[in-house]
Design an enzyme around this catalytic site. Structure first.
Site, PDB file in Angstrom:
ATOM      1  N   LYS A 110      -1.145   3.479  17.468  1.00 39.74           N
ATOM      2  CA  LYS A 110      -0.206   4.529  17.851  1.00 39.74           C
ATOM      3  C   LYS A 110      -0.545   5.086  19.235  1.00 39.74           C
ATOM      4  O   LYS A 110       0.335   5.220  20.090  1.00 39.74           O
ATOM      5  CB  LYS A 110      -0.239   5.656  16.807  1.00 39.74           C
ATOM      6  CG  LYS A 110       0.935   6.579  16.895  1.00 39.74           C
ATOM      7  CD  LYS A 110       1.139   7.367  15.625  1.00 39.74           C
ATOM      8  CE  LYS A 110       2.386   8.232  15.787  1.00 39.74           C
ATOM      9  NZ  LYS A 110       2.659   9.043  14.626  1.00 39.74           N
ATOM     10  N   LYS A 189       3.749 -10.004  10.024  1.00 42.31           N
ATOM     11  CA  LYS A 189       3.374  -9.399   8.738  1.00 42.31           C
ATOM     12  C   LYS A 189       4.523  -8.544   8.204  1.00 42.31           C
ATOM     13  O   LYS A 189       5.141  -7.791   8.964  1.00 42.31           O
ATOM     14  CB  LYS A 189       2.140  -8.499   8.940  1.00 42.31           C
ATOM     15  CG  LYS A 189       1.626  -7.910   7.652  1.00 42.31           C
ATOM     16  CD  LYS A 189       0.631  -6.795   7.880  1.00 42.31           C
ATOM     17  CE  LYS A 189       1.298  -5.445   7.785  1.00 42.31           C
ATOM     18  NZ  LYS A 189       0.427  -4.299   7.698  1.00 42.31           N
ATOM     19  N   LYS A 192       7.195  -2.127   6.788  1.00 44.16           N
ATOM     20  CA  LYS A 192       8.331  -1.217   7.025  1.00 44.16           C
ATOM     21  C   LYS A 192       8.467  -0.924   8.514  1.00 44.16           C
ATOM     22  O   LYS A 192       9.556  -0.825   9.039  1.00 44.16           O
ATOM     23  CB  LYS A 192       8.100   0.109   6.281  1.00 44.16           C
ATOM     24  CG  LYS A 192       8.534   0.072   4.840  1.00 44.16           C
ATOM     25  CD  LYS A 192       7.898   1.205   4.042  1.00 44.16           C
ATOM     26  CE  LYS A 192       7.089   0.657   2.896  1.00 44.16           C
ATOM     27  NZ  LYS A 192       6.102   1.563   2.338  1.00 44.16           N
TER      28      LYS A 192
HETATM   29  P1  TYM Z   1       0.377   0.824   1.991  1.00 45.30           P
HETATM   30  O1  TYM Z   1       1.143   1.841   1.232  1.00 45.30           O
HETATM   31  O2  TYM Z   1       0.721   0.602   3.420  1.00 45.30           O
HETATM   32  O3  TYM Z   1       0.486  -0.562   1.271  1.00 45.30           O
HETATM   33  C1  TYM Z   1       0.244  -0.704  -0.132  1.00 45.30           C
HETATM   34  C2  TYM Z   1      -0.465  -2.010  -0.383  1.00 45.30           C
HETATM   35  O4  TYM Z   1       0.358  -3.101   0.029  1.00 45.30           O
HETATM   36  C3  TYM Z   1      -0.401  -3.983   0.850  1.00 45.30           C
HETATM   37  N1  TYM Z   1       0.487  -4.642   1.824  1.00 45.30           N
HETATM   38  C4  TYM Z   1       0.504  -5.964   2.036  1.00 45.30           C
HETATM   39  N2  TYM Z   1      -0.199  -6.959   1.471  1.00 45.30           N
HETATM   40  C5  TYM Z   1       0.070  -8.229   1.899  1.00 45.30           C
HETATM   41  N3  TYM Z   1       1.007  -8.501   2.847  1.00 45.30           N
HETATM   42  C6  TYM Z   1       1.734  -7.524   3.431  1.00 45.30           C
HETATM   43  N4  TYM Z   1       2.653  -7.831   4.340  1.00 45.30           N
HETATM   44  C7  TYM Z   1       1.492  -6.184   3.035  1.00 45.30           C
HETATM   45  N5  TYM Z   1       2.027  -4.984   3.397  1.00 45.30           N
HETATM   46  C8  TYM Z   1       1.385  -4.046   2.644  1.00 45.30           C
HETATM   47  C9  TYM Z   1      -1.419  -3.067   1.541  1.00 45.30           C
HETATM   48  O5  TYM Z   1      -2.510  -3.784   2.046  1.00 45.30           O
HETATM   49  C10 TYM Z   1      -1.779  -2.127   0.406  1.00 45.30           C
HETATM   50  O6  TYM Z   1      -2.789  -2.678  -0.413  1.00 45.30           O
HETATM   51  N6  TYM Z   1      -3.797   3.313   3.039  1.00 45.30           N
HETATM   52  C11 TYM Z   1      -3.115   2.583   1.993  1.00 45.30           C
HETATM   53  C12 TYM Z   1      -2.868   3.417   0.748  1.00 45.30           C
HETATM   54  C13 TYM Z   1      -4.120   4.010   0.175  1.00 45.30           C
HETATM   55  C14 TYM Z   1      -5.154   3.287  -0.482  1.00 45.30           C
HETATM   56  C15 TYM Z   1      -6.120   4.271  -0.830  1.00 45.30           C
HETATM   57  C16 TYM Z   1      -5.340   1.940  -0.806  1.00 45.30           C
HETATM   58  C17 TYM Z   1      -4.472   5.313   0.213  1.00 45.30           C
HETATM   59  N7  TYM Z   1      -5.662   5.493  -0.394  1.00 45.30           N
HETATM   60  C18 TYM Z   1      -7.296   3.919  -1.521  1.00 45.30           C
HETATM   61  C19 TYM Z   1      -6.532   1.588  -1.491  1.00 45.30           C
HETATM   62  C20 TYM Z   1      -7.481   2.585  -1.823  1.00 45.30           C
HETATM   63  C21 TYM Z   1      -1.770   2.133   2.543  1.00 45.30           C
HETATM   64  O7  TYM Z   1      -1.263   2.708   3.462  1.00 45.30           O
HETATM   65  O8  TYM Z   1      -1.189   1.121   1.858  1.00 45.30           O
END
Ligand code: TYM
Length: 329
Positions: A110, A189, A192
């Site tokens: 960012k 990848k 959103k």
């Molecule tokens: P988030 O909400 O962006 O995504 C949720 C999960 O989806 C996976 N993901 C993907 N995996 C494979 N290919 C893709 N194109 C793809 N896009 C998204 C992400 O890797 C994730 O596992 N910070 C985290 C949320 C969070 C979290 C945590 C996760 C908050 N606290 C504690 C684990 C443990 C996040 O933004 O995920």
């Protein structure tokens, strides 16, 4: 094993979320002790409309349950229902080096674009570390993009333990090699923020249209092609059976095919795969009380675990001396 993961309610879930993370939650829930939460506190770094956030949290719960998360087996809850996590976050912040956070990609990307980041985005990985450490988690199923954050969590846990004693359990990221970075409609990848997602739920006709618009290269039809480097094939592989995969692989290697045919196969396979979840979701939508009860029950259980870990951490730091040591491990 204690398995924990979180997912942000920042919009409707897509195929990357499912194959990278949610499918692992479900696959691991029978044999392990699963804790899965909707990360609404993290979502506040991007969503600032209360009604929109509320709607996404509800959608997230419905989606996870419809996809097969079983509240009898795993604990499902909303992050903000566990205030102990935010308290633990502060303890971790007091020992977190600035440099460690400056290297984290969400903040770095960012600011590299010249955009102003707020403190929430900067400290986001520490809240994520608190999420993980609060439940004595062993495994954290995620996609590749979250591995760096889990490394930060391990660094913070390691230095806290070195200073105050063995308070935190060391977690490990769990990724699925073929699904750790699911490509989007443009081959980047799926995300959103790149506007290249394919939705898990929503109008099946819209999904089919979007699949038919997946970008492809312009090589002549008759050329043989390497399936492993083609995002359309990589998407197809997620839904198809091993026989179907072998059949399509052979078509790529032989050449003389049109991408339209592969897209149609992908749309059919995705449709067949997602239909049962669509039906379960429609049934759940009619029972909001059930969803509320599941989240409430999950939060009560999760809070007990997080409260014990928080107290352990607080006492290790020299806090809470005037209270009985009832929860000391
Ligand atoms: P988030 O909400 O962006 O995504 C949720 C999960 O989806 C996976 N993901 C993907 N995996 C494979 N290919 C893709 N194109 C793809 N896009 C998204 C992400 O890797 C994730 O596992 N910070 C985290 C949320 C969070 C979290 C945590 C996760 C908050 N606290 C504690 C684990 C443990 C996040 O933004 O995920």
């Amino acid at each position: 094993m204690r398995v924990l993961s979180g997912i942000q309610p920042t919009g409707r879930f897509h195929w990357g979320n499912y194959f990278g993370a949610i499918k692992q939650y479900i696959d691991l829930q029978d044999a392990h002790d699963g804790y899965y939460f909707i990360a609404d506190l993290h979502a506040l770094t991007t969503i600032r409309e209360p009604d929109v956030l509320r709607g996404y949290v509800r959608d997230a719960a419905l989606d996870l349950l419809a996809l097969g998360l079983n509240p009898e087996r795993a604990t499902l809850f909303v992050q903000s229902d566990i205030p102990e996590v935010s308290q633990l976050c502060w303890l971790l912040m007091t020992g977190a080096p600035l440099g460690l956070l400056e290297r984290c990609h969400a903040y770095k990307d960012k600011t590299a674009k010249g955009m102003k980041a707020d403190v929430g985005l900067f400290t986001y990985p520490i809240l994520m570390a608190a999420d993980i450490l609060a439940y004595d988690s062993n495994w954290v199923p995620v996609g590749e993009d979250q591995v760096q954050h889990i490394e930060v969590c391990r660094d913070l846990a390691r230095s806290f333990n070195a200073h105050y004693g063995e308070v935190f359990t060391m977690p490990e990221a769990k990724i699925v090699p073929g699904a750790a970075k699911v490509p989007g409609t443009d081959g980047e990848k799926m995300s959103k923020s790149y506007d290249n997602t394919l939705a898990l739920f929503g109008d099946p006709k819209e999904l089919r249209k979007k699949i038919m618009r997946i970008s492809t290269d312009s090589r002549p039809m008759e050329d043989p092609k390497d399936p492993e480097s083609d995002h359309l094939f990589l998407l197809y592989r997620l839904f198809a059976s091993s026989e179907q995969i072998e059949e399509v692989k052979a078509i790529y290697l032989r050449g003389g095919f049109g991408y339209g045919d592969i897209k149609k196969r992908l749309a059919d396979a995705a449709d067949a795969y997602l239909e049962p979840a669509r039906q379960r979701r429609a049934a759940l939508e009619g029972n909001p009380q059930l969803v509320d009860d599941i989240l409430k029950k999950g939060a009560t259980k999760a809070r007990q675990v997080a409260a014990a870990v928080l107290e352990r951490a607080e006492r290790a730091c020299g806090l809470k001396n005037s209270l009985p040591q009832s929860l000391k491990k």
